[in-house]
Design an enzyme around this catalytic site. Structure first.
Site, mmCIF file in Angstrom:
data_model
loop_
_atom_site.group_PDB
_atom_site.id
_atom_site.type_symbol
_atom_site.label_atom_id
_atom_site.label_comp_id
_atom_site.label_asym_id
_atom_site.label_seq_id
_atom_site.Cartn_x
_atom_site.Cartn_y
_atom_site.Cartn_z
ATOM 1 N N SER A 112 0.832 -1.195 0.000
ATOM 2 C CA SER A 112 0.000 0.000 0.000
ATOM 3 C C SER A 112 0.874 1.255 0.000
ATOM 4 C CB SER A 112 -0.908 0.012 1.228
ATOM 5 O OG SER A 112 -1.764 -1.110 1.238
ATOM 6 N N LYS A 143 -4.615 9.263 -7.888
ATOM 7 C CA LYS A 143 -4.779 7.968 -7.205
ATOM 8 C C LYS A 143 -6.184 7.469 -7.547
ATOM 9 C CE LYS A 143 -3.861 5.719 -2.758
ATOM 10 N NZ LYS A 143 -5.060 4.877 -2.578
ATOM 11 N N ARG A 164 -3.599 -7.891 -6.260
ATOM 12 C CA ARG A 164 -2.743 -7.615 -5.108
ATOM 13 C C ARG A 164 -2.897 -8.655 -4.006
ATOM 14 N NH1 ARG A 164 -2.791 -2.011 -1.720
ATOM 15 N NH2 ARG A 164 -4.886 -2.681 -1.180
ATOM 16 N N CYS A 432 -50.991 9.788 5.623
ATOM 17 C CA CYS A 432 -50.157 9.086 4.635
ATOM 18 C C CYS A 432 -50.280 9.768 3.279
ATOM 19 C CB CYS A 432 -50.587 7.628 4.537
ATOM 20 S SG CYS A 432 -49.707 6.703 3.258
ATOM 21 N N CYS A 435 -52.216 6.874 0.846
ATOM 22 C CA CYS A 435 -53.586 6.399 1.067
ATOM 23 C C CYS A 435 -54.423 7.330 1.932
ATOM 24 C CB CYS A 435 -53.570 5.005 1.689
ATOM 25 S SG CYS A 435 -53.000 4.972 3.414
ATOM 26 N N CYS A 450 -47.529 4.678 8.670
ATOM 27 C CA CYS A 450 -48.898 4.637 8.182
ATOM 28 C C CYS A 450 -49.590 3.452 8.859
ATOM 29 C CB CYS A 450 -48.920 4.463 6.662
ATOM 30 S SG CYS A 450 -50.562 4.151 5.974
#
Length: 696
Positions: A112, A143, A164, A432, A435, A450
């Site tokens: 790394s 990068k 890797r 709601c 509905c 709801c």
């Protein structure tokens, strides 16, 4: 030692030095707390390393991960005696995967790059290099956010491509690499040349893939990096070719017998030579001073929103390759490199509207709609999650306000703060939006629901959950079929699924479930599911807080779902793993006449509502009352099988170790859960010991 010394002195001079004794105890305890914090932090980072490197499914952003790693490094700097070889700071994160090929040992370790987060750290590093080598030059590069791959060439022919892996060994992905257009099959250079680069997916190809997945009703990918990693490990190179991976070479790992003075002399000159030979190399800027390095980093940062690929930062390298060995960074990091990580990209937006939607369980979800889209991490963004009503109020979010948007985890757009408030605060709806039924806020939570279980917004999601593997597990019956059947009017509630056989000829004629063979296969799966345990049906009801495991536990206490339906809240809270909220949710569900009618329909249609688990006349089971965690690889069970085995014998299988864990079952390659169990004094047993317990 502080406590013993303090006590001996106190016996001689009790009045004056009593304070020394009192101070010494907290210091000792503070060190113990610090060690506990250190161990927990290691385990947490290990978990996220595995999610990123091995599962290609990170749960946190790179920035959040980096902050955890910085905290760990700080603790190790204060306590160097705590550092072991398996610390996340000492190793490369991945393990070797084998889906695409066989394991290979790297000729040159694929390590790394050490990260820094401030411009001051960059300047300090550059000055340190120039103090030792006044003529040192540098190279600043993008990068790219992808995954590393090395290419080995011999006498101009590609011999091997490798991932890797763990840094010392990876997997052979040569066949897949050959279908990536940027990978040269031949290279106009004699001798041995080894190149390392980043495999990535362009934002354009990523969007194309997700669009195709959506059109096919399949799962979309979270981000380009994960998709690129999963693609490179495919067994079928035709899939790799179709998805369109790309690659930039960013380093010459080794070269000899080829006039390697250029390739192994100057990094920038080597990349330029490769570019002339037709190799796709990373964008790079030669620099001589710290000021030029910072300017190049800023230029890359400013270009982030206009690139065709995601960036993970900027890399600064010593250009003279021979100088790099004088600046080793440990066993985990490449010498002579450093990476600057940009802070998360943020943009100011105007929130034009707060959109309210209804989830599968009836819970309201909130989303901000921007007046104008903004470009974030390479994509246009016009919406952001708002989590819940408490989050909205805590930040002071309202329609018309100005706010800062950031991609959490560099994936999900979210509002992080408000920069200009409005005079009128946002008020949540009371009905709601789909509905019109009343909305209720669950006590002691921030969740608004709801109350109408037949709300159309919930129906498709609820039915898809009902037929899914965690509930009734009706094979071959995916959400795409559910949606079509709802839209065509064949399904208005879950019981209607068991009436579909009455419409077999119509369904075949319309092709809703496919042709005759597929239709009959799905209808047979529906019929077979009638014999499922009653707990599966209870799970399928999608009652809040009642999942597959808790449903099984609940149905061990009742002979039928009717018996559960008639239970009072006071009775339900006495059940194992059922709290007040869950008890009230169950009671409220069966108190609704429409839901009792639905249960009656299931019974009339022949769906099992009686519990086999309670038919054993109350006989105890060997694992009754035990919460069990499993870690490592087992010889006789997979993950789902061992969970089912534990539940079958009365236990509860969970995924994390806590003080409530009865014992840990440890297989081969047991990880951090084993260490945590030991630290908490939780018994650890083998797979064979578990099986023996259940036999006795």
């Amino acid at each position: 030692m502080q406590i013993i010394y303090g006590y001996s002195v106190i016996r001689k001079q009790t009045g004056k030095l009593l304070l020394l004794f009192v101070i010494a105890v907290p210091v000792w305890r503070m060190q113990m707390d610090e060690r506990k914090q250190y161990d927990e932090l290691k385990n947490r980072i290990e978990y996220h390393m595995n999610r990123y490197y091995n599962e290609d499914a990170p749960e946190i952003s790179d920035y959040e991960y980096d902050q955890l790693m910085l905290e760990l490094k700080s603790l190790e700097q204060s306590h160097p005696d705590w550092v072991t070889a398996d610390s996340p700071t000492q190793k490369v994160g991945g393990s070797t995967k084998r889906e695409a090929g066989v394991e290979v040992t790297h000729h040159v370790p694929m390590l790394s790059i050490q990260d820094v987060f401030t411009k001051e750290e960059i300047v300090a590093w550059v000055e340190k290099v120039q103090q030792m080598h006044p003529d040192a030059r540098f190279c600043v590069e993008e990068k790219i956010d992808g995954l590393s791959m090395s290419l080995r060439y011999q006498d101009g022919k590609l011999m091997l491509a490798e991932t890797r892996g763990n840094g010392l060994s990876g997997e052979d992905v040569t066949q897949n690499a050959l279908v990536i257009p940027d990978v040269r099959k031949t290279l106009d250079l004699p001798g041995y040349v080894e190149l390392r680069g980043e495999v990535y997916m362009s934002l354009k190809d990523f969007d194309r893939f997700n669009e195709e997945q959506e059109n096919a009703g399949k799962k979309t990918a979270a981000n380009p990096r994960n998709l690129a990693a999963g693609t490179l490990r495919q067994l079928d190179s035709a899939v790799v070719k179709k998805r369109g991976l790309k690659m930039f070479v960013f380093n010459v790992q080794d070269a000899y017998d080829n006039g390697d003075a250029v390739l192994m002399g100057s990094h920038a000159a080597g990349l330029d030579l490769l570019q002339k030979k037709g190799v796709a190399v990373v964008a790079h800027t030669p620099c001589s001073t710290a000021e030029e390095v910072l300017a190049a980093i800023d230029a890359i940062g400013e270009s982030r929103g206009n690139l065709g690929h995601d960036l993970d930062g900027a890399v600064v390298k010593i250009d003279q390759i021979a100088y790099r060995a004088d600046f080793p960074a440990g066993s985990k990091y490449s010498a002579g490199h450093i990476a600057y990580k940009y802070p998360p990209e943020e943009k100011e937006v105007v929130i034009d509207q707060i959109e309210v939607n209804v989830g599968r369980t009836g819970k309201m979800t909130f989303r901000a709609i921007f007046a104008q889209p903004v470009r974030l991490c390479g994509t246009n963004v016009q919406k952001a999650t708002l989590h819940n009503i408490d989050f909205i109020h805590s930040l002071g979010i309202s329609e018309g306000c100005r706010a800062i948007c950031r991609k959490q985890g560099e994936i999900i757009p979210a509002i992080v703060r408000v920069t200009q408030r409005t005079e009128r605060p946002y008020e949540a709806p009371t009905a709601c939006p789909v509905c019109g039924a009343p909305l209720i806020r669950e006590e002691d939570t921030c969740d608004i629901y709801c109350v109408n279980p037949s709300c159309p917004a919930q129906l498709k999601r609820t039915l898809s959950y009902f037929v899914g593997k965690d509930a009734m597990d009706i094979k071959n019956f995916g959400s795409r079929y559910v949606e079509s059947l709802v839209e065509e009017g064949y399904i208005n509630n879950a019981a209607d699924i068991y009436r579909l056989a009455e419409y077999r000829e119509e369904l075949i004629e319309k092709g809703i479930l496919g042709k005759e063979k597929n239709t009959d296969r799905i209808l047979a799966s529906i019929e077979n599911s009638k014999a499922n345990e009653a707990s599966a049906l209870l799970t399928g009801f999608a009652i809040r807080n009642v999942g597959r495991i808790s449903a099984r536990s609940i149905m061990r206490q009742y002979h039928s779902l009717w018996e559960l339906a008639d239970a009072a809240v006071e009775e339900l809270v006495e059940l194992p793993d059922v709290g007040e909220i869950t008890a009230r949710s169950i009671h409220a569900f069966f108190e609704e006449e429409s839901n009792r009618n639905l249960l009656k329909q299931f019974e009339e249609l022949g769906v099992n509502i009686t519990s086999e688990a309670s038919a054993d006349t109350g006989a105890s089971k060997p694992l009754d009352g035990l919460t069990i965690v499993v870690t490592g690889t087992l010889a006789h069970f997979g993950r789902k099988e061992i969970a089912a085995f534990i539940e079958e014998h009365g236990g509860k299988c969970t995924g994390s170790v806590s003080k409530k864990t009865g014992f840990l079952v440890a297989g081969e390659n047991a990880g951090s859960k084993l260490e945590k169990a030991k630290s908490l004094g939780i018994p650890v047993i083998s797979e064979e010991e578990l099986m023996q317990m259940c036999r006795s």
